[in-house]
Design an enzyme around this catalytic site. Structure first.
Site, PDB file in Angstrom:
ATOM      1  N   LYS A  43       0.840  -1.198   0.000  1.00 39.89           N
ATOM      2  CA  LYS A  43       0.000   0.000   0.000  1.00 39.89           C
ATOM      3  C   LYS A  43       0.873   1.245   0.000  1.00 39.89           C
ATOM      4  O   LYS A  43       2.076   1.182   0.265  1.00 39.89           O
ATOM      5  CB  LYS A  43      -0.921  -0.010   1.221  1.00 39.89           C
ATOM      6  CG  LYS A  43      -0.191  -0.011   2.561  1.00 39.89           C
ATOM      7  CD  LYS A  43      -1.174  -0.105   3.711  1.00 39.89           C
ATOM      8  CE  LYS A  43      -0.435  -0.113   5.051  1.00 39.89           C
ATOM      9  NZ  LYS A  43      -1.378  -0.171   6.193  1.00 39.89           N
ATOM     10  N   ARG A 141     -11.074  -0.486  14.763  1.00 42.94           N
ATOM     11  CA  ARG A 141     -10.860   0.279  13.540  1.00 42.94           C
ATOM     12  C   ARG A 141     -11.830  -0.178  12.454  1.00 42.94           C
ATOM     13  O   ARG A 141     -12.673   0.595  12.022  1.00 42.94           O
ATOM     14  CB  ARG A 141      -9.394   0.142  13.074  1.00 42.94           C
ATOM     15  CG  ARG A 141      -9.053   1.054  11.915  1.00 42.94           C
ATOM     16  CD  ARG A 141      -7.562   1.086  11.647  1.00 42.94           C
ATOM     17  NE  ARG A 141      -7.026  -0.187  11.173  1.00 42.94           N
ATOM     18  CZ  ARG A 141      -5.767  -0.346  10.743  1.00 42.94           C
ATOM     19  NH1 ARG A 141      -4.928   0.677  10.773  1.00 42.94           N
ATOM     20  NH2 ARG A 141      -5.348  -1.520  10.319  1.00 42.94           N
ATOM     21  N   TYR A 270      14.557  31.268   4.386  1.00 41.46           N
ATOM     22  CA  TYR A 270      13.441  32.053   4.899  1.00 41.46           C
ATOM     23  C   TYR A 270      13.593  32.313   6.396  1.00 41.46           C
ATOM     24  O   TYR A 270      13.876  31.406   7.174  1.00 41.46           O
ATOM     25  CB  TYR A 270      12.117  31.316   4.673  1.00 41.46           C
ATOM     26  CG  TYR A 270      11.675  31.259   3.238  1.00 41.46           C
ATOM     27  CD1 TYR A 270      11.400  32.419   2.524  1.00 41.46           C
ATOM     28  CD2 TYR A 270      11.513  30.035   2.590  1.00 41.46           C
ATOM     29  CE1 TYR A 270      10.975  32.360   1.205  1.00 41.46           C
ATOM     30  CE2 TYR A 270      11.091  29.962   1.276  1.00 41.46           C
ATOM     31  CZ  TYR A 270      10.828  31.136   0.585  1.00 41.46           C
ATOM     32  OH  TYR A 270      10.406  31.067  -0.718  1.00 41.46           O
ATOM     33  N   MET A 319      10.161  24.553   0.285  1.00 40.30           N
ATOM     34  CA  MET A 319       9.294  23.571  -0.359  1.00 40.30           C
ATOM     35  C   MET A 319      10.079  22.642  -1.273  1.00 40.30           C
ATOM     36  O   MET A 319       9.805  21.434  -1.338  1.00 40.30           O
ATOM     37  CB  MET A 319       8.195  24.266  -1.158  1.00 40.30           C
ATOM     38  CG  MET A 319       7.231  23.286  -1.829  1.00 40.30           C
ATOM     39  SD  MET A 319       5.905  24.081  -2.755  1.00 40.30           S
ATOM     40  CE  MET A 319       4.883  24.706  -1.420  1.00 40.30           C
TER      41      MET A 319
END
Length: 383
Positions: A43, A141, A270, A319
């Site tokens: 997954k 769950r 930054y 980023m």
């Protein structure tokens, strides 16, 4: 570093060691008896490692079944040429039924509404829809509550359009296999399976083991284990580390895109959270950022490797980029970097290594999240 494979369009990438993946898969296969099966959980794009490519390696190494989290993850495997049984580890919405049947994906089932709709559609298409019944034993769950399994099967088993291929549960505390909570879930699962069999219901493949339980409790292997994070060389918990060695499969590397020597007192990145403390500090930029899975919370707290030595990351992680500092000291003379030099964010360089676990500890999370994050945008190179 010479002759490495890497992307043509960006100086940052993830390396996937197929040999390590093969050896890890074989190690889990070797835990099993001749009639027991290995289900490989791939997954989240194989925990960031690339689902189709990893599935092909696992299949060649003896995997019997694959497990995914979503229907589209299963579709991707089928479109990639994977023919082994594929289990979806949740019950999808009713609107996914046609896709399940078209691509021969087995859903987890725990509501009669879904089971009967699944069967009706299968009959209309002239086929039978296989499923695995999820049993709730304490994690709270998903699943049919262990005390209600007989009522559930009586409600749906009349339908000729569905077939139970397996029953399973999932452990919440498999890293403590001698603990009360784990043992209680085992007992509840055993009782539920026993009740189904005594009542004449088909159980199919009985399975409950995740990676940790597969390693720590051989008595719970039943018909199949579901190996996940361990396939990729990451330990599920501290208890497995000394008893089951694994090889990390993923490394993260980048090439230097710029170097500069700012004046003393100049800021970097930054917010200027780092300022150059002295003259002759080299600042190197690398094209990886928080959009690539390098969490911004690691700013000014993590290292990278260069020529087998650790360098400190400096300034706020952006980023798409971050910076490191090469600073000479009386204790360490470090060669300065050139544009295009390779640095290692996760992985080994010489005798030095930065692990997913180290990065996870700095972030206050687990290695699963770290690996998945790096796999989202960085291009994968298979070695």
């Amino acid at each position: 570093m010479i002759g490495r494979k890497e992307p043509a369009t960006r100086w940052a990438w993830v390396e996937i060691d197929q040999g390590a993946l093969r050896r890890n898969t074989r190690a889990f296969k070797n835990l099993l008896g001749p009639r027991q099966r290995l289900c490989c959980v791939i997954k989240a794009d194989a925990y960031g490692h690339g689902a189709v490519a990893c599935a092909k390696v696992m299949h060649a190494t003896g995997c019997d079944m694959f497990a995914v989290a979503t229907v589209l993850e299963g579709v991707e495997l089928r479109q990639g040429g994977i023919e082994e049984p594929i289990l979806v580890l949740s019950e999808p919405p009713l609107t996914a039924i046609d896709t399940l049947l078209e691509y021969r994906l087995m859903p987890s089932v725990y509501t009669s509404e879904f089971a009967l709709a699944y069967g009706e559609r299968a009959v209309s298409l002239g086929t039978v829809g296989k499923y695995h019944m999820a049993i709730e034993t304490g994690m709270n769950r998903i699943g049919v509550h262990y005390t209600e399994v007989l009522d559930f099967r009586r409600e749906i088993d009349f339908h000729r359009g569905i077939q139970c291929d397996g029953v399973f549960t999932h452990f919440a505390t498999a890293d403590e296999s001698s603990g009360w909570d784990y043992q209680l879930q085992r007992t509840r699962f055993d009782e539920a399976v026993g009740a189904l069999r005594d009542a004449g219901f088909e159980c199919g493949i009985v399975h409950c083991d995740n990676t940790a339980a597969s390693i720590l409790d051989a008595s719970s292997h039943y018909d199949m284990i579901r190996a996940g994070i361990g396939l990729y060389g990451l330990q599920p918990c501290e208890a497995t580390r000394p008893v089951f060695p694994l090889e990390p499969v993923m490394s993260v590397r980048a090439r230097v895109t710029r170097t500069v020597h700012p004046a003393m007192g100049e800021g970097v990145g930054y917010g200027f959270t780092y300022r150059v403390p002295r003259a002759r500090v080299q600042i190197c930029t690398l094209p990886v950022g928080y959009a690539d899975g390098l969490a911004r919370t690691l700013s000014n707290r993590m290292d990278v490797l260069y020529r087998g030595q650790r360098l400190r990351q400096v300034g706020n992680i952006c980023m798409d980029q971050f910076m490191v500092a090469i600073q000479q000291t009386s204790m360490r003379q470090m060669p300065e970097a050139q544009m295009g030099d390779v640095m290692t964010i996760v992985g080994r360089d010489g005798d030095a290594e930065i692990t997913m676990d180290e990065m996870a500890r700095l972030r206050g999370t687990i290695s699963y999240e770290v690996a998945c994050g790096f796999g989202m945008r960085l291009e994968k190179v298979y070695c």
